[in-house]
Design a protein around this motif. Structure first.
Motif, PDB file in Angstrom:
ATOM      1  N   VAL A 136      16.214  30.700  47.985  1.00 13.05           N
ATOM      2  CA  VAL A 136      17.535  30.116  48.223  1.00 13.05           C
ATOM      3  C   VAL A 136      17.874  30.179  49.708  1.00 13.05           C
ATOM      4  CG1 VAL A 136      20.007  30.478  47.859  1.00 13.05           C
ATOM      5  CG2 VAL A 136      18.446  30.533  45.915  1.00 13.05           C
ATOM      6  N   HIS A 137      17.619  31.325  50.320  1.00 14.05           N
ATOM      7  CA  HIS A 137      17.916  31.482  51.746  1.00 14.05           C
ATOM      8  C   HIS A 137      17.137  30.464  52.575  1.00 14.05           C
ATOM      9  CE1 HIS A 137      18.734  33.431  55.574  1.00 14.05           C
ATOM     10  NE2 HIS A 137      17.429  33.432  55.820  1.00 14.05           N
ATOM     11  N   ARG A 138      15.850  30.281  52.290  1.00 14.99           N
ATOM     12  CA  ARG A 138      15.021  29.343  53.048  1.00 14.99           C
ATOM     13  C   ARG A 138      15.484  27.899  52.814  1.00 14.99           C
ATOM     14  NH1 ARG A 138      10.565  31.284  51.555  1.00 14.99           N
ATOM     15  NH2 ARG A 138      10.101  29.823  49.856  1.00 14.99           N
ATOM     16  N   HIS A 139      15.917  27.589  51.578  1.00 13.58           N
ATOM     17  CA  HIS A 139      16.402  26.242  51.266  1.00 13.58           C
ATOM     18  C   HIS A 139      17.659  25.910  52.074  1.00 13.58           C
ATOM     19  CE1 HIS A 139      16.726  22.662  48.732  1.00 13.58           C
ATOM     20  NE2 HIS A 139      18.029  22.905  48.632  1.00 13.58           N
ATOM     21  N   LEU A 140      18.580  26.858  52.153  1.00 12.82           N
ATOM     22  CA  LEU A 140      19.792  26.634  52.960  1.00 12.82           C
ATOM     23  C   LEU A 140      19.439  26.475  54.437  1.00 12.82           C
ATOM     24  CD1 LEU A 140      22.199  29.267  51.318  1.00 12.82           C
ATOM     25  CD2 LEU A 140      22.222  26.785  51.004  1.00 12.82           C
ATOM     26  N   ASP A 141      18.505  27.278  54.903  1.00 14.21           N
ATOM     27  CA  ASP A 141      18.108  27.221  56.305  1.00 14.21           C
ATOM     28  C   ASP A 141      17.406  25.899  56.630  1.00 14.21           C
ATOM     29  OD1 ASP A 141      17.783  28.601  58.915  1.00 14.21           O
ATOM     30  OD2 ASP A 141      15.636  28.436  58.435  1.00 14.21           O
TER      31      ASP A 141
ATOM     32  N   HIS B 151      17.916  23.046  55.351  1.00 11.29           N
ATOM     33  CA  HIS B 151      18.884  21.953  55.388  1.00 11.29           C
ATOM     34  C   HIS B 151      20.040  22.247  56.342  1.00 11.29           C
ATOM     35  CE1 HIS B 151      16.707  21.117  51.617  1.00 11.29           C
ATOM     36  NE2 HIS B 151      17.018  19.853  51.838  1.00 11.29           N
ATOM     37  N   GLU B 152      19.840  23.275  57.178  1.00 13.18           N
ATOM     38  CA  GLU B 152      20.776  23.614  58.260  1.00 13.18           C
ATOM     39  C   GLU B 152      22.179  23.936  57.754  1.00 13.18           C
ATOM     40  OE1 GLU B 152      20.575  20.393  61.031  1.00 13.18           O
ATOM     41  OE2 GLU B 152      18.594  20.966  61.766  1.00 13.18           O
TER      42      GLU B 152
ATOM     43  N   GLN C 169      24.913  17.447  53.291  1.00  9.41           N
ATOM     44  CA  GLN C 169      26.274  17.137  52.859  1.00  9.41           C
ATOM     45  C   GLN C 169      26.498  17.507  51.400  1.00  9.41           C
ATOM     46  OE1 GLN C 169      27.429  13.100  53.658  1.00  9.41           O
ATOM     47  NE2 GLN C 169      29.421  13.304  52.672  1.00  9.41           N
ATOM     48  N   GLU C 170      25.548  17.154  50.543  1.00  9.14           N
ATOM     49  CA  GLU C 170      25.683  17.467  49.128  1.00  9.14           C
ATOM     50  C   GLU C 170      25.683  18.979  48.888  1.00  9.14           C
ATOM     51  OE1 GLU C 170      26.352  15.365  46.736  1.00  9.14           O
ATOM     52  OE2 GLU C 170      26.366  13.725  48.178  1.00  9.14           O
ATOM     53  N   LEU C 171      24.848  19.691  49.622  1.00 12.17           N
ATOM     54  CA  LEU C 171      24.809  21.153  49.501  1.00 12.17           C
ATOM     55  C   LEU C 171      26.149  21.767  49.865  1.00 12.17           C
ATOM     56  CD1 LEU C 171      21.350  22.385  50.860  1.00 12.17           C
ATOM     57  CD2 LEU C 171      22.437  23.083  48.723  1.00 12.17           C
ATOM     58  N   LEU C 172      26.703  21.319  50.980  1.00 14.27           N
ATOM     59  CA  LEU C 172      27.970  21.897  51.444  1.00 14.27           C
ATOM     60  C   LEU C 172      29.116  21.552  50.502  1.00 14.27           C
ATOM     61  CD1 LEU C 172      28.538  23.718  53.805  1.00 14.27           C
ATOM     62  CD2 LEU C 172      29.344  21.737  55.107  1.00 14.27           C
ATOM     63  N   ILE C 173      29.134  20.332  49.998  1.00 13.05           N
ATOM     64  CA  ILE C 173      30.186  19.936  49.049  1.00 13.05           C
ATOM     65  C   ILE C 173      30.095  20.772  47.786  1.00 13.05           C
ATOM     66  CG2 ILE C 173      30.936  18.073  47.509  1.00 13.05           C
ATOM     67  CD1 ILE C 173      30.248  16.097  49.738  1.00 13.05           C
ATOM     68  N   PHE C 174      28.879  20.999  47.314  1.00 14.29           N
ATOM     69  CA  PHE C 174      28.709  21.813  46.108  1.00 14.29           C
ATOM     70  C   PHE C 174      29.176  23.251  46.336  1.00 14.29           C
ATOM     71  CE2 PHE C 174      26.072  24.784  43.647  1.00 14.29           C
ATOM     72  CZ  PHE C 174      26.457  24.416  42.361  1.00 14.29           C
ATOM     73  N   LEU C 175      28.773  23.861  47.455  1.00 17.12           N
ATOM     74  CA  LEU C 175      29.121  25.261  47.726  1.00 17.12           C
ATOM     75  C   LEU C 175      30.609  25.446  47.960  1.00 17.12           C
ATOM     76  CD1 LEU C 175      26.113  26.225  50.021  1.00 17.12           C
ATOM     77  CD2 LEU C 175      26.596  27.120  47.739  1.00 17.12           C
ATOM     78  N   GLN C 176      31.294  24.398  48.363  1.00 16.09           N
ATOM     79  CA  GLN C 176      32.733  24.501  48.586  1.00 16.09           C
ATOM     80  C   GLN C 176      33.545  24.074  47.369  1.00 16.09           C
ATOM     81  OE1 GLN C 176      33.384  22.182  52.157  1.00 16.09           O
ATOM     82  NE2 GLN C 176      32.761  23.859  53.497  1.00 16.09           N
ATOM     83  N   ASN C 177      32.866  23.582  46.339  1.00 17.30           N
ATOM     84  CA  ASN C 177      33.562  23.164  45.106  1.00 17.30           C
ATOM     85  C   ASN C 177      32.737  23.586  43.890  1.00 17.30           C
ATOM     86  OD1 ASN C 177      35.843  21.166  46.200  1.00 17.30           O
ATOM     87  ND2 ASN C 177      33.967  20.754  47.337  1.00 17.30           N
ATOM     88  N   LEU C 178      32.514  24.857  43.748  1.00 16.54           N
ATOM     89  CA  LEU C 178      31.679  25.357  42.662  1.00 16.54           C
ATOM     90  C   LEU C 178      32.373  25.170  41.309  1.00 16.54           C
ATOM     91  CD1 LEU C 178      30.485  28.573  44.494  1.00 16.54           C
ATOM     92  CD2 LEU C 178      29.064  26.608  43.893  1.00 16.54           C
TER      93      LEU C 178
END
Length: 516
Positions: free
Chosen positions: A402-407, A409-410, A474-483
């Motif tokens: 998970v950590h590497r996936h976030l990294d 995708h910046e 963008q999709e990652l950030l939207i998901f993490l901010q609207n779980l």
């Protein structure tokens, strides 16, 4: 041969109960083991406790041991999880044990959903029994955690009788049943809930409340009937001695309203008008939505937040502090409510004296909370910066994928976890879940600061499947901010806390272990 005869005679004399099993011992850092709460840890086929029977003939210790039942054993089919208590604790054992707890909770939740669907098909919720009291209020008791035990459904009548014998405070739907938001009727107290409520009342009834025992009991959740007094005790607002409480309440409430007289008129002064303006802007953002629109609630929150900002110039008012008043205010209001939902309750209908008491109590409890995390709100918010960095290091150790996936995708942790730390996850989960979460936070040493870090780590890893499926920043950030936690309830929070406790046990005493 004489010695052999002596040994035989020795074992023949042992006809009484022989307690010998190693029992669970829980200290300040261990959540209490409640047999009723963790009923799924015992296999359904376990035999009830049996009384040892005197053997007719026992010749060796091995025969004696194999034919004698321990007076405190739960049966021959004890779960291997309980047997682990006899071993020396180490990280591997604890992590394996916690994983079993989480797995059992997940299975329990799935079973409950299936049973609930069958129940809805067979019998509409409107036919569920309610408990009527002499003052003509209809109190609909709710379950704080769903259970799937068939024994509870069989003993529904006896559970109802048990619950009617106990005094009930009004029910807040925010803190209880969440399986179906469209239903207005809720089941009566289960036998487990009535038993836990009894334990709390016995503990609180003494002349000097044992706060260590209260913390152990509260770790797994606090019944809403005793939550207001328990929160005041755990936060340090009220003393443990019963005789001193009334005097303390009167003194602190008087002190708060002395602050109002001294400082509140200065809210429009040039030095303070920016602070007051920001508070006025932030209050409409609080939850629940209907409650925040009431002028009386807005007025109370403005006073609480402004006085706190004036009294704490090192930090002043910072966006997000307004959220931290809400759980205290809702819990203390529910003490005086009937069965209405808190969102629809007219706060102005309460007597003025009651509203003043709620306001003062909310101010002091919030102040106690913020005393432990004030570096989160000082200039540049160094406390939050530090915790977000620790969260990143911790996640890189517990779930490198998970950590590497976030990294890759910046996605920076500060972009989503800052709010988790600033608002203590209040914007990420429903208010009913926040209240349950705070039961445990107030039971843990440094719960709002130290333990919260592990809750955030468990919370992030909880969504690993969805995170790994997202392939865009963008999709990652939207998901993490609207779980998607709108339907979360006590079972989800219990699983989250179990995983957080496992992480704390593994990493808290070895900080270098999660550093690269």
């Amino acid at each position: 041969m004489a010695n052999d005869g002596g040994r035989k005679q020795f074992w023949k004399r042992s006809g009484s109960k022989v307690p010998g099993s190693i029992q669970h011992v829980y200290g300040a850092q261990h959540p209490p083991f409640d047999p009723l709460l963790h009923g799924t840890l015992i296999k359904p086929g376990s035999k009830p406790p049996t009384t040892p029977v005197k053997l007719k003939k026992v010749s060796t210790f091995q025969e004696f041991e194999s034919n004698t039942s321990d007076a405190w054993d739960l049966g021959d089919d004890d779960d291997e999880l309980l047997a682990m208590a006899a071993e020396n604790l180490n990280t591997d054992v604890v992590m394996e044990t916690a994983n079993k707890v989480i797995e059992n909770h997940s299975k329990l939740q799935e079973q409950h959903k299936l049973q609930e669907e069958q129940l809805q098909e067979d019998k509409p919720f409107s036919e569920l029994p309610s408990v009527a009291y002499d003052d003509n209020r209809l109190v609909k008791s709710v379950s704080e955690s769903h259970t799937s035990s068939s024994a509870e459904s069989v003993s529904e009548n006896s559970s109802m009788q048990r619950s009617q014998s106990l005094p009930h405070a009004p029910t807040d739907p925010l803190e209880g049943e969440v399986a179906d938001h469209n239903t207005s009727a809720t089941p009566a107290l289960t036998e487990r809930e009535a038993f836990r409520l009894d334990k709390f009342k016995q503990l609180l009834a003494g002349p000097n409340t044992n706060l260590d025992e209260l913390r152990k009991l509260s770790w797994s959740g606090i019944p809403k009937q005793v939550r207001p007094i328990t929160w005041k005790l755990l936060s340090g607002y009220l003393p443990a001695n019963v005789d001193r409480r009334e005097g303390t309440l009167q003194r602190k409430r008087k002190e708060y309203f002395a602050f109002i007289e001294q400082y509140y008129d200065s809210r429009n002064d040039e030095n303070h008008q920016d602070t007051y303006r920001q508070i006025h802007i932030d209050i409409p953002r609080m939850n629940p939505e209907a409650l925040r629109l009431q002028p009386k609630v807005t007025e109370i929150f403005e006073r609480i937040l402004f006085i706190w900002a004036i009294r704490h110039p090192a930090s002043g008012y910072v966006q997000g502090i307004n959220d931290l008043v809400t759980p205290f205010f809702v819990v203390f209001v529910c003490e005086y409510m009937a069965a209405e939902e808190v969102e629809n309750f007219d706060v102005s209908s309460l007597p003025e004296e009651v509203l003043q008491n709620i306001e003062a109590d909310s101010y002091w409890c919030m102040s106690k909370l913020l005393d432990g995390i004030q570096d989160n709100y000082t200039f540049a918010q160094p406390g939050i910066q530090k915790k977000v960095k620790m969260l990143e290091e911790l996640v890189s150790r517990i779930d490198e994928q998970v950590h590497r996936h976030l990294d890759q995708h910046e996605v920076k942790y500060l972009q989503f976890a800052f709010r988790w730390m600033n608002n203590l996850l209040m914007r990420e989960v429903p208010l009913r879940c926040t209240i349950r979460l705070w039961d445990t936070y107030q039971s843990e040493p440094e719960g709002f600061s130290h333990f919260h870090l592990y809750v955030c780590a468990a919370f992030l890893v909880r969504w690993r499947k969805e995170i790994l499926e997202e392939r865009d920043f963008q999709e990652l950030l939207i998901f993490l901010q609207n779980l998607p936690t709108i339907h979360w309830g006590n079972e989800d929070i219990s699983v989250l806390l179990a995983e957080a406790y496992r992480l704390k046990f593994a990493f808290a005493d070895a900080p270098n272990h999660y550093k690269k």
